[in-house]
Each structure stands twice: as C-alpha cells, then as structure tokens.
Motif scaffolding. Structure first.
Motif, short mmCIF file in Angstrom:
data_model
loop_
_atom_site.label_atom_id
_atom_site.label_comp_id
_atom_site.label_asym_id
_atom_site.label_seq_id
_atom_site.Cartn_x
_atom_site.Cartn_y
_atom_site.Cartn_z
N UNK A 50 -12.04 15.57 -4.37
CA UNK A 50 -11.19 14.86 -5.32
C UNK A 50 -10.28 13.89 -4.59
N UNK A 51 -9.78 12.91 -5.33
CA UNK A 51 -8.84 11.96 -4.75
C UNK A 51 -7.55 12.68 -4.34
N UNK A 52 -7.14 13.66 -5.13
CA UNK A 52 -5.91 14.41 -4.82
C UNK A 52 -6.04 15.13 -3.48
N UNK A 53 -7.20 15.73 -3.22
CA UNK A 53 -7.42 16.39 -1.93
C UNK A 53 -7.37 15.38 -0.79
N UNK A 54 -8.02 14.24 -0.97
CA UNK A 54 -8.03 13.21 0.06
C UNK A 54 -6.62 12.70 0.32
N UNK A 55 -5.83 12.52 -0.75
CA UNK A 55 -4.45 12.03 -0.58
C UNK A 55 -3.60 13.05 0.15
N UNK A 56 -3.79 14.34 -0.15
CA UNK A 56 -3.04 15.39 0.54
C UNK A 56 -3.33 15.38 2.03
N UNK A 57 -4.60 15.25 2.39
CA UNK A 57 -4.98 15.21 3.80
C UNK A 57 -4.39 13.98 4.48
N UNK A 58 -4.47 12.82 3.85
CA UNK A 58 -3.92 11.59 4.43
C UNK A 58 -2.41 11.71 4.63
N UNK A 59 -1.71 12.25 3.63
CA UNK A 59 -0.26 12.43 3.75
C UNK A 59 0.10 13.38 4.87
N UNK A 60 -0.68 14.48 5.01
CA UNK A 60 -0.41 15.44 6.09
C UNK A 60 -0.65 14.81 7.46
N UNK A 61 -1.69 13.99 7.57
CA UNK A 61 -1.95 13.31 8.84
C UNK A 61 -0.82 12.35 9.19
N UNK A 62 -0.29 11.66 8.19
CA UNK A 62 0.83 10.74 8.42
C UNK A 62 2.08 11.50 8.84
#
Length: 128
Positions: A50-62
């Motif tokens: 899901x887009x929400x999962x992808x956004x969570x991973x991107x935010x955590x990486x940042x």
C-alpha cells in the motif's frame, strides 16, 4: 548524507506504489534548501502493498538519516561504580544550554583512586 528517499513496491504484476520523503524542515541542517537534493538509492520491497506502507518506510528512512552522532572525552574523578553503557545526564541549563544524555562508550580506570579517570562519551540525537 541523504535528505530525499523514494520507496516503491517490487512486484511486476501489481500497480506501481511510490512514496517519497524529503527533508524540507527549515530548522534542519541537512534540509534540501541548505545542502541540495541528495537522494538515496531507491528502496524497493515485495512486502510493500500500500501507499501508506511505502510512506511509513520512507518517513522512517528520513528520520534515521537525520540522526547525528556526537562524541566527547571526559576526565573525571574515578568512579568505580560506573560501567560502559551507563547513561550520564548533563544539565547545562544554568549556562544557557540544554539537558543532554550521553552513553559511556569506554573508559580507562586506574588502580590509584587519586588519579583521574578518562572516559569516552557518545550520544545520538535528531539534527536540527
């Protein structure tokens, strides 16, 4: 040092899912406006559905990329009760500073209690 992350799903048969996180925080020393756009290699996973999962991973990486590590050396009275890994707290509010916590990473303990102890301290914090 990266300030831009893109996360995608890695499935050829599915609808593409893309999310990105960019550091545009005006108070950050690693923001795009200060050091330029430094994009990390694209991260892809078959587990992202899901887009929400992808956004969570991107935010955590940042958030992880925004961490800064600090080291300090300290010479102090011998305190034989202290061990590596202990957390020490400094209160510098009286001098206009902040309260900070440091982890003792290693130290040299002499057998003479009259001699000073040399300690290495480390702390990790979010850059601002």
């Amino acid at each position: 040092l990266f300030n831009h992350f893109v996360v995608t799903n890695d499935t050829a048969n599915a609808i593409p899912i893309v999310a990105e996180a960019i550091n545009n925080d005006p108070g950050s020393s690693s923001r795009v406006g200060k050091i330029g756009d430094r994009m990390a290699p694209r991260y892809s996973s078959t587990l992202i559905t899901t887009v929400a999962q992808a956004q969570t991973v991107a935010d955590q990486m940042l958030r992880t990329a925004a961490l800064e590590e600090w080291e300090a050396q300290l010479t102090n009275l011998t305190m034989p009760f202290m061990e590596c890994g202990d957390i020490m707290t400094w209160d510098e509010t009286a001098m206009g500073g902040l309260v900070s916590r440091w982890r003792m990473s290693n130290f040299a303990l002499t057998l003479d209690i009259q001699q000073p102890q040399a300690s290495d301290l480390r702390r990790v914090s979010v850059s601002s």
